[in-house]
Write a protein that holds these residues in place. Structure first.
Motif, PDB file in Angstrom:
ATOM      1  N   SER A   9      26.388 -21.467  20.704  1.00  0.00           N
ATOM      2  CA  SER A   9      26.725 -21.499  19.288  1.00  0.00           C
ATOM      3  C   SER A   9      25.482 -21.740  18.436  1.00  0.00           C
ATOM      4  O   SER A   9      24.602 -22.532  18.799  1.00  0.00           O
ATOM      5  CB  SER A   9      27.741 -22.608  19.005  1.00  0.00           C
ATOM      6  OG  SER A   9      27.968 -22.729  17.608  1.00  0.00           O
ATOM      7  N   ARG A  11      25.658 -23.163  15.657  1.00  0.00           N
ATOM      8  CA  ARG A  11      25.921 -24.414  14.946  1.00  0.00           C
ATOM      9  C   ARG A  11      25.643 -25.602  15.866  1.00  0.00           C
ATOM     10  O   ARG A  11      25.589 -25.462  17.076  1.00  0.00           O
ATOM     11  CB  ARG A  11      27.362 -24.440  14.458  1.00  0.00           C
ATOM     12  CG  ARG A  11      27.715 -23.218  13.622  1.00  0.00           C
ATOM     13  CD  ARG A  11      29.122 -23.275  13.115  1.00  0.00           C
ATOM     14  NE  ARG A  11      29.179 -24.082  11.913  1.00  0.00           N
ATOM     15  CZ  ARG A  11      30.319 -24.440  11.324  1.00  0.00           C
ATOM     16  NH1 ARG A  11      31.478 -24.097  11.850  1.00  0.00           N
ATOM     17  NH2 ARG A  11      30.301 -25.156  10.221  1.00  0.00           N
ATOM     18  N   ASN A  12      25.508 -26.771  15.257  1.00  0.00           N
ATOM     19  CA  ASN A  12      25.264 -27.979  16.037  1.00  0.00           C
ATOM     20  C   ASN A  12      26.461 -28.920  15.963  1.00  0.00           C
ATOM     21  O   ASN A  12      27.413 -28.769  16.701  1.00  0.00           O
ATOM     22  CB  ASN A  12      23.969 -28.654  15.588  1.00  0.00           C
ATOM     23  CG  ASN A  12      22.757 -27.828  15.987  1.00  0.00           C
ATOM     24  OD1 ASN A  12      22.683 -27.320  17.099  1.00  0.00           O
ATOM     25  ND2 ASN A  12      21.803 -27.682  15.077  1.00  0.00           N
ATOM     26  N   GLU A  13      26.452 -29.878  15.018  1.00  0.00           N
ATOM     27  CA  GLU A  13      27.526 -30.859  14.948  1.00  0.00           C
ATOM     28  C   GLU A  13      28.888 -30.213  14.671  1.00  0.00           C
ATOM     29  O   GLU A  13      29.918 -30.710  15.104  1.00  0.00           O
ATOM     30  CB  GLU A  13      27.238 -31.903  13.865  1.00  0.00           C
ATOM     31  CG  GLU A  13      26.144 -32.891  14.236  1.00  0.00           C
ATOM     32  CD  GLU A  13      24.748 -32.319  14.064  1.00  0.00           C
ATOM     33  OE1 GLU A  13      24.610 -31.245  13.423  1.00  0.00           O
ATOM     34  OE2 GLU A  13      23.802 -32.933  14.583  1.00  0.00           O
ATOM     35  N   GLN A  14      28.902 -29.098  13.942  1.00  0.00           N
ATOM     36  CA  GLN A  14      30.172 -28.465  13.598  1.00  0.00           C
ATOM     37  C   GLN A  14      30.688 -27.521  14.681  1.00  0.00           C
ATOM     38  O   GLN A  14      31.771 -26.948  14.546  1.00  0.00           O
ATOM     39  CB  GLN A  14      30.044 -27.683  12.285  1.00  0.00           C
ATOM     40  CG  GLN A  14      29.850 -28.553  11.050  1.00  0.00           C
ATOM     41  CD  GLN A  14      28.382 -28.769  10.718  1.00  0.00           C
ATOM     42  OE1 GLN A  14      27.517 -28.208  11.372  1.00  0.00           O
ATOM     43  NE2 GLN A  14      28.118 -29.592   9.718  1.00  0.00           N
ATOM     44  N   SER A  15      29.947 -27.343  15.754  1.00  0.00           N
ATOM     45  CA  SER A  15      30.325 -26.378  16.782  1.00  0.00           C
ATOM     46  C   SER A  15      31.443 -26.915  17.667  1.00  0.00           C
ATOM     47  O   SER A  15      31.288 -27.938  18.345  1.00  0.00           O
ATOM     48  CB  SER A  15      29.111 -26.031  17.655  1.00  0.00           C
ATOM     49  OG  SER A  15      29.524 -25.302  18.788  1.00  0.00           O
ATOM     50  N   GLN A  16      32.574 -26.204  17.679  1.00  0.00           N
ATOM     51  CA  GLN A  16      33.669 -26.587  18.564  1.00  0.00           C
ATOM     52  C   GLN A  16      33.323 -26.292  20.025  1.00  0.00           C
ATOM     53  O   GLN A  16      33.652 -27.073  20.927  1.00  0.00           O
ATOM     54  CB  GLN A  16      34.959 -25.855  18.167  1.00  0.00           C
ATOM     55  CG  GLN A  16      35.490 -26.223  16.794  1.00  0.00           C
ATOM     56  CD  GLN A  16      35.842 -27.700  16.657  1.00  0.00           C
ATOM     57  OE1 GLN A  16      36.088 -28.386  17.649  1.00  0.00           O
ATOM     58  NE2 GLN A  16      35.851 -28.192  15.431  1.00  0.00           N
ATOM     59  N   ARG A  19      30.973 -28.966  21.356  1.00  0.00           N
ATOM     60  CA  ARG A  19      31.685 -30.234  21.502  1.00  0.00           C
ATOM     61  C   ARG A  19      32.558 -30.210  22.756  1.00  0.00           C
ATOM     62  O   ARG A  19      32.598 -31.177  23.523  1.00  0.00           O
ATOM     63  CB  ARG A  19      32.547 -30.486  20.261  1.00  0.00           C
ATOM     64  CG  ARG A  19      33.319 -31.794  20.307  1.00  0.00           C
ATOM     65  CD  ARG A  19      34.123 -31.993  19.049  1.00  0.00           C
ATOM     66  NE  ARG A  19      35.182 -30.990  18.906  1.00  0.00           N
ATOM     67  CZ  ARG A  19      36.352 -31.052  19.528  1.00  0.00           C
ATOM     68  NH1 ARG A  19      36.621 -32.057  20.361  1.00  0.00           N
ATOM     69  NH2 ARG A  19      37.261 -30.118  19.337  1.00  0.00           N
TER      70      ARG A  19
END
Length: 195
Positions: A9, A11-16, A19
Motif C-alpha cells: 500500500s 499509505r501508511n497509518e491509514q492503510s487497512q 494494518r
C-alpha cells in the motif's frame, strides 16, 4: 517458522492492508516462534528493462558487474521467497488492480530457472510447500465479482511459481463492521499455522 511479510500500500497509518498484515503476523507470533522478514514494496522496486531481462538469460559466470548489480533487487526477492515458509501479503486494490509496485514485485519474483522452469509438459514452479495469506483491501471492488481482476491473476502467478496453498483475507469494500469477521479469519488461520 520463517515468515515473509510483504506490504504494497502507498499509505501508511491509514492503510487497512498494512494494518491487517501486521495483525496477522503479530497474532501468529503470539502462538508460535517466528522469524519475520519484512518487505514494503511501496518504497520502490525497479521495473523490468532490457538490461535486466538480458541479465536474467546470461549465465552468472558471464555477467558483467552492471548486470550483477541490476539483478540485486530480484535476487533478494527470490532468496526470501525460497527461504520463507509462510508469506503474508497485503495488496490494496487501486483502479481495479494491484499497485504498480506490487506488479514490479511479481515481475522480479518470476524468474526462469530460479522460481520456475519450462519442461516438455509446460511450466514447473520451484517454490513448493509455501503457505501464502493475502490481505486484499478495497474501498469499492468486491472480491469475486466481475471487476475483480486481482485475485485470479495473483493466484495464477503464485501457482505458476509452485505456490499452491493461497488463502485470501477479504477486506474488500471495507467497513468497520467487517472487522469482527476479518479478525475471526485471522485467528483461525494463525491457529492452524501454529499447530
Amino acid at each position: 517458522m520463517k515468515v515473509w511479510h510483504i506490504d504494497s500500500s502507498a499509505r501508511n497509518e491509514q492503510s487497512q492492508s498494512k494494518r491487517l498484515t501486521k495483525k496477522f503476523v503479530d497474532t501468529l507470533a503470539q502462538k508460535t516462534t517466528i522469524e519475520s522478514d519484512v518487505l514494503d514494496v511501496s518504497a520502490g522496486l525497479p521495473f523490468l528493462n532490457d538490461l535486466m531481462v538480458g541479465s536474467y538469460f546470461t549465465p552468472d559466470e558471464h555477467r558483467t558487474d552492471e548486470q550483477k548489480a541490476v539483478l540485486e533487487p530480484s535476487n533478494r526477492i527470490v532468496e526470501s521467497a525460497k527461504e520463507s515458509d509462510v508469506w503474508v501479503m497485503g495488496v490494496p486494490v487501486y483502479n481495479f488492480f494491484a499497485p504498480a509496485s506490487f506488479k514490479a514485485f511479481i515481475d522480479l519474483l518470476c524468474r526462469a530457472k530460479e522460481t520456475f522452469y519450462y519442461s516438455e509438459n509446460g511450466p514447473v514452479g520451484l517454490l513448493e510447500n509455501k503457505k501464502v495469506f493475502v490481505v486484499i483491501a478495497s474501498g469499492g471492488t468486491q472480491i469475486g465479482s466481475e471487476q475483480d481482476f486481482l485475485t485470479p491473476w495473483l493466484t495464477h502467478c503464485l501457482n505458476f511459481v509452485g505456490v499452491k496453498d493461497v488463502q485470501f483475507i477479504n477486506a474488500d469494500q471495507y467497513t468497520p463492521e467487517k472487522e469482527e469477521a476479518i479478525n475471526q479469519q485471522i485467528e483461525a488461520m494463525t491457529s492452524e499455522l501454529a499447530k
